[in-house]
Design a protein around this motif. Sequence first.
Motif, PDB file in Angstrom:
ATOM      1  N   GLY A  24       0.830  -1.193   0.000  1.00  0.00           N
ATOM      2  CA  GLY A  24       0.000   0.000   0.000  1.00  0.00           C
ATOM      3  C   GLY A  24       0.865   1.244   0.000  1.00  0.00           C
ATOM      4  N   LEU A  25       0.226   2.378   0.131  1.00  0.00           N
ATOM      5  CA  LEU A  25       0.944   3.651   0.122  1.00  0.00           C
ATOM      6  C   LEU A  25       1.918   3.785   1.297  1.00  0.00           C
ATOM      7  N   PRO A  26       1.551   3.397   2.518  1.00  0.00           N
ATOM      8  CA  PRO A  26       2.522   3.528   3.620  1.00  0.00           C
ATOM      9  C   PRO A  26       3.787   2.691   3.406  1.00  0.00           C
ATOM     10  N   GLU A  27       3.614   1.464   2.893  1.00  0.00           N
ATOM     11  CA  GLU A  27       4.782   0.612   2.656  1.00  0.00           C
ATOM     12  C   GLU A  27       5.688   1.212   1.585  1.00  0.00           C
ATOM     13  N   LEU A  28       5.068   1.741   0.512  1.00  0.00           N
ATOM     14  CA  LEU A  28       5.864   2.352  -0.553  1.00  0.00           C
ATOM     15  C   LEU A  28       6.602   3.597  -0.056  1.00  0.00           C
ATOM     16  N   LEU A  29       5.967   4.366   0.829  1.00  0.00           N
ATOM     17  CA  LEU A  29       6.642   5.538   1.392  1.00  0.00           C
ATOM     18  C   LEU A  29       7.843   5.133   2.235  1.00  0.00           C
ATOM     19  N   VAL A  30       7.702   4.076   3.029  1.00  0.00           N
ATOM     20  CA  VAL A  30       8.824   3.602   3.845  1.00  0.00           C
ATOM     21  C   VAL A  30       9.965   3.138   2.944  1.00  0.00           C
ATOM     22  N   ILE A  31       9.626   2.388   1.891  1.00  0.00           N
ATOM     23  CA  ILE A  31      10.660   1.914   0.964  1.00  0.00           C
ATOM     24  C   ILE A  31      11.344   3.106   0.295  1.00  0.00           C
ATOM     25  N   GLY A  32      10.561   4.116  -0.114  1.00  0.00           N
ATOM     26  CA  GLY A  32      11.132   5.304  -0.753  1.00  0.00           C
ATOM     27  C   GLY A  32      12.063   6.064   0.181  1.00  0.00           C
ATOM     28  N   VAL A  33      11.672   6.235   1.449  1.00  0.00           N
ATOM     29  CA  VAL A  33      12.508   6.959   2.416  1.00  0.00           C
ATOM     30  C   VAL A  33      13.797   6.191   2.667  1.00  0.00           C
ATOM     31  N   VAL A  34      13.711   4.858   2.828  1.00  0.00           N
ATOM     32  CA  VAL A  34      14.922   4.046   3.055  1.00  0.00           C
ATOM     33  C   VAL A  34      15.836   4.117   1.837  1.00  0.00           C
ATOM     34  N   ALA A  35      15.234   4.031   0.627  1.00  0.00           N
ATOM     35  CA  ALA A  35      16.055   4.114  -0.583  1.00  0.00           C
ATOM     36  C   ALA A  35      16.703   5.488  -0.696  1.00  0.00           C
ATOM     37  N   LEU A  36      16.000   6.547  -0.314  1.00  0.00           N
ATOM     38  CA  LEU A  36      16.560   7.895  -0.358  1.00  0.00           C
ATOM     39  C   LEU A  36      17.752   8.019   0.577  1.00  0.00           C
ATOM     40  N   VAL A  43      19.640   5.404   1.828  1.00  0.00           N
ATOM     41  CA  VAL A  43      20.725   4.474   1.477  1.00  0.00           C
ATOM     42  C   VAL A  43      21.394   4.878   0.173  1.00  0.00           C
ATOM     43  N   VAL A  44      20.631   5.148  -0.867  1.00  0.00           N
ATOM     44  CA  VAL A  44      21.203   5.408  -2.187  1.00  0.00           C
ATOM     45  C   VAL A  44      21.599   6.874  -2.330  1.00  0.00           C
ATOM     46  N   GLY A  45      20.771   7.749  -1.829  1.00  0.00           N
ATOM     47  CA  GLY A  45      21.051   9.182  -1.970  1.00  0.00           C
ATOM     48  C   GLY A  45      20.160   9.781  -3.042  1.00  0.00           C
ATOM     49  N   PRO A  46      19.941  11.087  -2.939  1.00  0.00           N
ATOM     50  CA  PRO A  46      19.011  11.722  -3.874  1.00  0.00           C
ATOM     51  C   PRO A  46      19.534  11.805  -5.308  1.00  0.00           C
ATOM     52  N   LYS A  47      20.836  11.747  -5.476  1.00  0.00           N
ATOM     53  CA  LYS A  47      21.414  11.881  -6.808  1.00  0.00           C
ATOM     54  C   LYS A  47      21.186  10.637  -7.661  1.00  0.00           C
ATOM     55  N   ASP A  48      21.334   9.458  -7.081  1.00  0.00           N
ATOM     56  CA  ASP A  48      21.220   8.205  -7.824  1.00  0.00           C
ATOM     57  C   ASP A  48      19.835   7.553  -7.701  1.00  0.00           C
ATOM     58  N   LEU A  49      18.928   8.164  -6.971  1.00  0.00           N
ATOM     59  CA  LEU A  49      17.605   7.573  -6.732  1.00  0.00           C
ATOM     60  C   LEU A  49      16.782   7.410  -8.019  1.00  0.00           C
ATOM     61  N   MET A  70      17.780   6.857 -11.077  1.00  0.00           N
ATOM     62  CA  MET A  70      18.328   5.740 -11.851  1.00  0.00           C
ATOM     63  C   MET A  70      17.967   4.410 -11.203  1.00  0.00           C
ATOM     64  N   LEU A  71      17.960   4.367  -9.857  1.00  0.00           N
ATOM     65  CA  LEU A  71      17.590   3.146  -9.148  1.00  0.00           C
ATOM     66  C   LEU A  71      16.136   2.785  -9.431  1.00  0.00           C
ATOM     67  N   PHE A  72      15.227   3.768  -9.322  1.00  0.00           N
ATOM     68  CA  PHE A  72      13.811   3.496  -9.584  1.00  0.00           C
ATOM     69  C   PHE A  72      13.584   3.069 -11.031  1.00  0.00           C
ATOM     70  N   ARG A  73      14.314   3.673 -11.963  1.00  0.00           N
ATOM     71  CA  ARG A  73      14.197   3.304 -13.368  1.00  0.00           C
ATOM     72  C   ARG A  73      14.624   1.857 -13.579  1.00  0.00           C
ATOM     73  N   SER A  74      15.730   1.458 -12.996  1.00  0.00           N
ATOM     74  CA  SER A  74      16.209   0.074 -13.164  1.00  0.00           C
ATOM     75  C   SER A  74      15.286  -0.919 -12.462  1.00  0.00           C
TER      76      SER A  74
END
Length: 157
Positions: free
Chosen positions: A5-17, A19-25, A27-31
Amino acid sequence: MFDLGLPELLVIGVVALIVVGPKDLPMLFRSVGRFVGKAKGMAREFSSAMNQAADQAGVKDVTDTLKGATDGLNKVSNPLKAATDAVKDSANEVKRSMSYEPGATETTLSKERAEAAAKIHKHSAEMAQARLDKEAAEKAAAEATAAADETPKKDDA
């Protein structure tokens, strides 16, 4: 399969932001999107290949035969289902016979309906004619009364 759901996707997005950083995010979502698209395509291809193989092997014919055989068994073992099926069939038959289908030349009840409509039209015409005759008679009586009132009396002259 996965219920995100939306809460789970938000948590995944925040963790990815983080861990990966805003610059490479992006490209990560695209892949990740490409990977998910390829996985869905492979699953769809596998499913269609299995269905095609089953159709070639005649599994569909066997399942149809088994379903037909078990329908009779279900009617014997489940009389309530058999009764409801009979009621549904009867309701569909009545609905089909009573429905008006544009373009159809005649339905089951059309002859009876035509006779009833003719009786209704005949009675309506008779009632309308009687009303017109009554109105004409009342008008003639009113005119006769008015004419009698307008004639000079010999005693007054």
